[in-house]
Design a protein around this motif. Structure first.
Motif, short mmCIF file in Angstrom:
data_model
loop_
_atom_site.label_atom_id
_atom_site.label_comp_id
_atom_site.label_asym_id
_atom_site.label_seq_id
_atom_site.Cartn_x
_atom_site.Cartn_y
_atom_site.Cartn_z
N LYS A 36 -37.67 59.75 -132.98
CA LYS A 36 -37.42 59.38 -134.37
C LYS A 36 -35.94 59.38 -134.73
O LYS A 36 -35.46 58.42 -135.33
CB LYS A 36 -38.21 60.26 -135.33
CG LYS A 36 -39.67 59.90 -135.38
CD LYS A 36 -40.42 60.75 -136.38
CE LYS A 36 -41.89 60.39 -136.37
NZ LYS A 36 -42.63 61.19 -137.35
N TYR A 39 -34.40 56.32 -133.01
CA TYR A 39 -34.91 55.09 -133.62
C TYR A 39 -34.28 54.86 -134.99
O TYR A 39 -33.81 53.76 -135.29
CB TYR A 39 -36.43 55.15 -133.73
CG TYR A 39 -36.99 54.02 -134.55
CD1 TYR A 39 -37.11 52.74 -133.99
CD2 TYR A 39 -37.38 54.20 -135.87
CE1 TYR A 39 -37.61 51.69 -134.75
CE2 TYR A 39 -37.88 53.16 -136.62
CZ TYR A 39 -37.99 51.91 -136.05
OH TYR A 39 -38.47 50.87 -136.82
N PHE A 40 -34.26 55.88 -135.83
CA PHE A 40 -33.71 55.71 -137.18
C PHE A 40 -32.21 55.45 -137.17
O PHE A 40 -31.70 54.70 -138.00
CB PHE A 40 -34.07 56.89 -138.09
CG PHE A 40 -35.52 56.90 -138.48
CD1 PHE A 40 -36.11 55.81 -139.09
CD2 PHE A 40 -36.32 58.00 -138.21
CE1 PHE A 40 -37.45 55.80 -139.44
CE2 PHE A 40 -37.66 58.01 -138.55
CZ PHE A 40 -38.23 56.91 -139.17
N TYR A 41 -31.51 56.04 -136.23
CA TYR A 41 -30.09 55.74 -136.10
C TYR A 41 -29.89 54.27 -135.73
O TYR A 41 -29.11 53.56 -136.35
CB TYR A 41 -29.42 56.64 -135.06
CG TYR A 41 -27.99 56.24 -134.81
CD1 TYR A 41 -27.00 56.60 -135.72
CD2 TYR A 41 -27.65 55.46 -133.72
CE1 TYR A 41 -25.68 56.19 -135.53
CE2 TYR A 41 -26.34 55.05 -133.52
CZ TYR A 41 -25.36 55.42 -134.43
OH TYR A 41 -24.08 55.01 -134.24
N ARG A 43 -32.03 51.89 -136.08
CA ARG A 43 -32.56 51.07 -137.20
C ARG A 43 -31.53 50.93 -138.31
O ARG A 43 -31.43 49.89 -138.96
CB ARG A 43 -33.84 51.71 -137.71
CG ARG A 43 -34.55 50.95 -138.79
CD ARG A 43 -35.23 49.70 -138.24
NE ARG A 43 -35.47 48.74 -139.30
CZ ARG A 43 -36.51 48.73 -140.10
NH1 ARG A 43 -37.46 49.63 -139.97
NH2 ARG A 43 -36.62 47.83 -141.04
N SER A 44 -30.71 51.96 -138.52
CA SER A 44 -29.68 51.89 -139.57
C SER A 44 -28.60 50.87 -139.20
O SER A 44 -27.92 50.35 -140.07
CB SER A 44 -29.06 53.26 -139.82
OG SER A 44 -28.18 53.62 -138.77
N PRO A 49 -37.06 46.04 -137.01
CA PRO A 49 -37.76 47.19 -136.44
C PRO A 49 -38.12 47.01 -134.96
O PRO A 49 -38.05 47.96 -134.18
CB PRO A 49 -39.03 47.32 -137.28
CG PRO A 49 -38.83 46.47 -138.47
CD PRO A 49 -37.76 45.48 -138.16
N THR A 56 -34.44 51.65 -128.56
CA THR A 56 -34.77 53.06 -128.38
C THR A 56 -35.39 53.27 -126.99
O THR A 56 -35.01 54.19 -126.26
CB THR A 56 -35.73 53.55 -129.47
OG1 THR A 56 -35.11 53.33 -130.75
CG2 THR A 56 -36.04 55.03 -129.33
#
Length: 67
Positions: A36, A39-41, A43-44, A49, A56
């Motif tokens: 997570k 992925y979120f890094y 995604r930013s 997605p 990732t």
């Protein structure tokens, strides 16, 4: 494991076990801990997605292939 600004301390012994294949659960542990945040890094930085998921996955593959 100590928290450093939202990231768990890296368990290098677990990374080495995952890479060597000695302990199949080691890769599961790494993915559970780091999927997570990574992925979120990503995604930013990338709004798509699916691209973030692919990047990732690529990160984990790279981590296990390289020293």
């Amino acid at each position: 494991m100590k928290d450093h600004g939202g990231w768990a301390s890296t368990l290098w012994s677990t990374v080495l076990q995952a890479r060597s294949g000695e302990a199949p659960e080691a890769l599961e542990n790494l993915a559970r801990i780091y999927w997570k945040p990574i992925y979120f890094y990503i995604r930013s930085k990338h709004r798509d997605p699916e691209a973030a998921e692919d990047l990732t996955q690529s990160f984990f593959a790279y981590l296990l292939e390289k020293d």
